[in-house]
Scaffold this active site. Structure first.
Site, short mmCIF file in Angstrom:
data_model
loop_
_atom_site.label_atom_id
_atom_site.label_comp_id
_atom_site.label_asym_id
_atom_site.label_seq_id
_atom_site.Cartn_x
_atom_site.Cartn_y
_atom_site.Cartn_z
N SER A 129 -35.24 14.89 -51.16
CA SER A 129 -34.52 15.48 -50.02
C SER A 129 -34.95 16.93 -49.75
O SER A 129 -34.88 17.40 -48.61
CB SER A 129 -33.01 15.44 -50.28
N ASP A 305 -24.57 23.53 -50.79
CA ASP A 305 -24.29 22.62 -51.91
C ASP A 305 -24.95 23.04 -53.21
O ASP A 305 -24.84 22.34 -54.22
CB ASP A 305 -24.71 21.19 -51.54
N HIS A 308 -29.77 22.34 -51.84
CA HIS A 308 -30.64 22.42 -50.67
C HIS A 308 -30.66 23.85 -50.12
O HIS A 308 -29.61 24.50 -50.05
CB HIS A 308 -30.17 21.44 -49.59
#
Length: 832
Positions: A129, A305, A308
């Site tokens: 991600s 978070d 990221h």
């Protein structure tokens, strides 16, 4: 004795402060204290100047340049001098969201540039991600309207139809067999291979296996197997492995708590150990992207978070990638990272041969014992300037011009090394209020410290105009190196300073022609040579068009216009005007005609561009194949010169009529008029500053600038000249810089700034303040030396004999034609 007299005058002036003493018994004490303070001030200043002479400073700067050359050459040879490696590995934040790679400049790519660079290429982002984040930032450079609307944990395609760019994100969250098989499929013969591969993974391995040591060993084994296929892919394109960015452990969710910075560091060490792409000249190997990790160390606390990165930080990583991929192809002037140097063109090689030839001739003359040369002129300790000899200087000997050319050749070598060779580093500018205003205050303190009594007290006398040019030039230099053009109020005030230079051009040349009436060819050639010599040499050595150094074409153009206006029939001089007042109307008629000429050009851009696009005139005024930049520069200050001419005319008429009081200590006008004019001048300054601060855009301000800049210029002249005491003193510090203001303005392009003014020259990496001090020392010494060289060569190149001068002008014209033809023939050769 002169210094003692100055000190005594200052001490006597200080006695006027006697009311500060409380009674007669302490009056003598106060007087003595004032005398001692002024004497200490004068002696201290003299002591500084006794040792800090321009000759000593130049010797120091030569030693410093040699040391720096050795240092940078050695550090690049032994320590790795690949700017692409610098770009990918390290850097620092200059300010919020502004990333500065170590030692080179990073270009901010726009959509059209990215599409041009990546046209018909395939780019693959492979990973988890966080690689997906980098993918989105990358494609937003290509298409700023692109939204992050792809599904998580899935492949995401992107294609730009206009440029046939394909960028794909491939979901492979672990460095395992699945990733290896994908890479293997690209290495098979006949398979469609991506031109650029960006990949990275580790967080999922840590998360799924709770950060076990066995998983780390397996990760290293998998990466070892993958590395072989990555090496094969580098035969076809570029491959980047992205090191893992840090996390903010405090805000990680429970199912991510095992992803610690300590674990990530172990995985990064494993990747570096396996891929081993940190060696010099690694263009054909897998490259490590570590700079984005360094940027994330400072911004990870802004993560929502903890895993990221904030958008601004991943944008840094995407722009680093774009610079690494595209700089070599597009060669942006403000993107020095990852660019190899083009070879010198024909004109640059010929100029090097010319300077070497001059050195050989000088050597031969020296061996033959031809030592005839002018006597050395003693330096003036107080002004750091050369005193003119009491008698006329002897003609320059045969060696003198070759000595000047040798010095110029060495200086041009330094220019080339600074801005055309891969020797010194470059960094981008970044504006903060402190980077502009702190040096601004500092130079004005120095300017006040070095003040002297003026030799004459006339309005705008020579010492005062030198002072004016000096402080304006220093402010402009600070403005350029600090990147203050980004701050509109400072930009607008500096625009007034540029207009003031042109105002002085009109004032000075009009005054000379009006009083002297010397319209001879010798005078014209002297002025044109003085203005253009350095720029013409730089055009050849640095491979830049004449219009690039825009201010010189501007003042040269206006000098020719002034000359033609005043030299054309009927020539009206002060002597002729004294015989009849009607001649004054003739001068005003000429100025009115010049005004009409300006207005016709200003309000007809098409006509203006057609005139200046005619060959060979176009070669003087084109920049990147267009005269638009010349049009912008000319139009912006189109009235400044005629304002200066009109002011000079009015002043000289009033002076002849004895309307002004220019005696020492006398106010220029009567008390009431002086106070009124001073009040209006101060009000105009304040009003202008308020207006400049309220401007929304530069375009809006520039529309008004030609009409109102003269008010600020006149306000300054009145404030500086109405009080008698203000005309009686001047700053020798500013005046010294004023004498070399033209050289300072031109030299800054390449040996103080860098990348043709887009960046800053870095002689001493890692210490911005020390770097500025050292580069400024060398820069000022070079500018002063070029001023002396120009004056020496002007005596040789421009003879007073008319026939000899005409012959040399013919030869110069023929030489210029040859240079133009050579330049046209080599224009497709990659330039610097």
């Amino acid at each position: 004795m002169e210094q003692e007299a100055v000190s005594q005058d200052q001490a006597d002036g200080a006695q006027g402060g006697a009311p500060l003493c409380c009674n007669s018994s302490t009056d003598a004490c106060c007087h003595g204290g004032a005398k001692m303070a002024v004497l200490a001030y004068s002696l201290g200043k003299r002591e500084i100047n006794q040792h800090f002479t321009i000759k000593n400073t130049k010797l120091i700067s030569i030693v410093v340049v040699i040391v720096l050359l050795v240092f940078h050459t050695a550090s690049r040879y032994y320590g790795g001098g690949d700017s692409c490696e610098w770009l990918l590995s390290r850097g620092r934040y200059l300010g919020e969201n502004v990333w500065q790679p170590y030692g080179c400049m990073m270009h901010k790519y726009k959509s059209i540039e990215a599409k041009t660079c990546l046209a018909e290429k395939r780019v693959a982002f492979v990973g988890d991600s966080r690689i997906r984040q980098l993918f989105y930032s990358f494609i937003k450079i290509i298409d700023p309207e692109r939204r992050e609307d792809g599904n998580k944990h899935e492949d995401i395609p992107f294609k730009d139809e206009s440029s046939s760019v394909n960028v794909d994100f491939l979901w492979y969250p672990e460095a395992n067999n699945s990733m290896k098989e994908r890479l293997m499929s690209w290495t098979h013969e006949g398979s469609a291979k991506p031109d650029i591969v960006i990949l990275g993974a580790a967080t999922w391995s840590i998360k799924l296996h709770s950060g076990s040591s066995e998983t780390l060993q397996q990760y290293k084994a998998n990466l070892t197997a993958i590395a072989m296929h990555l090496e094969k892919l580098t035969d076809h394109g570029e491959v980047y492995w992205v090191l893992q960015d840090p996390v903010n452990e405090e805000v990680l969710s429970e199912n991510r708590k095992m992803i610690t910075n300590q674990q990530l560091e172990l995985y990064n060490e494993a990747a570096v150990d396996v891929l081993n792409s940190s060696k010099r000249n690694s263009r054909s190997r897998v490259k490590l992207l570590a700079a984005s990790r360094q940027a994330a160390l400072e911004t990870i606390t802004q993560s929502d978070d903890g895993l990221h990165l904030p958008e601004s930080t991943r944008n840094v990583g995407a722009m680093i990638l774009m610079n690494s991929v595209c700089n070599e192809l597009l060669r942006p002037i403000d993107g020095s990272c990852c660019q190899t140097l083009p070879p010198p063109n024909l004109l640059q090689k010929l100029s090097a041969c010319f300077f070497l030839g001059s050195a050989l001739v000088l050597l031969v003359l020296h061996v033959l014992g031809n030592n005839r040369h002018r006597r050395p002129v003693p330096s003036d300790v107080e002004s750091l300037e050369e005193k003119k000899p009491a008698t006329a200087a002897a003609p320059l000997g045969l060696k003198a011009p070759f000595q000047a050319l040798c010095r110029m050749g060495l200086i041009m070598s330094y220019f080339y090394l600074c801005d055309r060779a891969d020797v010194f580093m470059k960094e981008q500018k970044f504006y903060t209020h402190s980077t502009f205003f702190i040096p601004f205050i500092y130079i004005f303190v120095l300017g006040v410290f070095y003040n002297e009594n003026s030799k004459e007290t006339k309005l705008l006398n020579r010492e005062q105009t030198d002072e004016w040019k000096g402080w304006m030039q220093l402010v402009i230099l600070i403005y350029h190196i600090s990147g203050a053009s980004a701050f509109i109020p400072v930009y607008m005030h500096v625009r007034v300073l540029v207009a003031a230079y042109l105002f002085q051009t009109g004032y000075g040349h009009f005054s000379f022609f009006w009083l002297k009436g010397d319209f001879g060819l010798y005078r014209v050639c002297q002025v044109l040579f003085r203005l253009n010599f350095l720029v013409l040499v730089l055009c050849v050595v640095m491979n830049r068009p004449y219009q690039f150094y825009y201010f010189v074409p501007l003042v040269t153009f206006w000098f020719v216009v002034i000359y033609v206006t005043l030299a054309m029939w009927p020539q009206i001089l002060q002597k002729k005007a004294n015989s009849s007042g009607l001649w004054h109307l003739g001068v005003l008629a000429k100025l009115l005609g010049l005004l009409l000429f300006i207005c016709v050009f200003a309000f007809s851009q098409g006509f203006f561009e057609r005139i200046f696009s005619v060959w060979p005139i176009s070669k003087l005024f084109e920049l990147d194949g267009s005269v638009h930049e010349w049009w912008f520069r000319w139009k912006l200050d189109r009235f400044a010169v005629i304002h200066g001419m009109l002011f000079a005319f009015i002043y000289l008429v009033l002076q002849k009529c004895q309307v002004l009081s220019e005696g020492k200590g006398e106010a220029l006008f009567s008390a009431k008029i002086s106070n009124l004019l001073l009040f209006l001048s101060v009000v105009s300054f304040i009003t202008y500053s308020i207006w400049a601060s309220s401007c929304k855009t530069k375009t809006e301000c520039n529309e008004m600038h030609p009409y109102i800049s003269v008010v600020q210029i006149l306000a300054f002249i009145l404030i500086r000249n109405i009080p008698g005491y203000a005309r009686s003193i001047y700053s020798s510090f500013f005046a010294w810089f004023g004498k070399i203001s033209l050289e300072l303005f031109i030299c800054q392009y390449h040996i103080w700034l860098a990348a043709d003014t887009k960046g800053i020259l870095v002689l001493i990496p890692g210490s911005p303040s020390l770097n500025i001090m050292v580069s400024t020392l060398i820069f000022v010494c070079v500018a002063h030396e070029i001023s002396l060289i120009t004056n020496d060569l002007a005596q040789v190149v421009i003879p007073k004999d008319s026939m000899s001068l005409l012959k040399r002008l013919g030869a110069a014209g023929l030489f210029s034609l040859v240079v133009l033809l050579l330049a046209s023939g080599s224009q497709h050769t990659p330039g610097a």
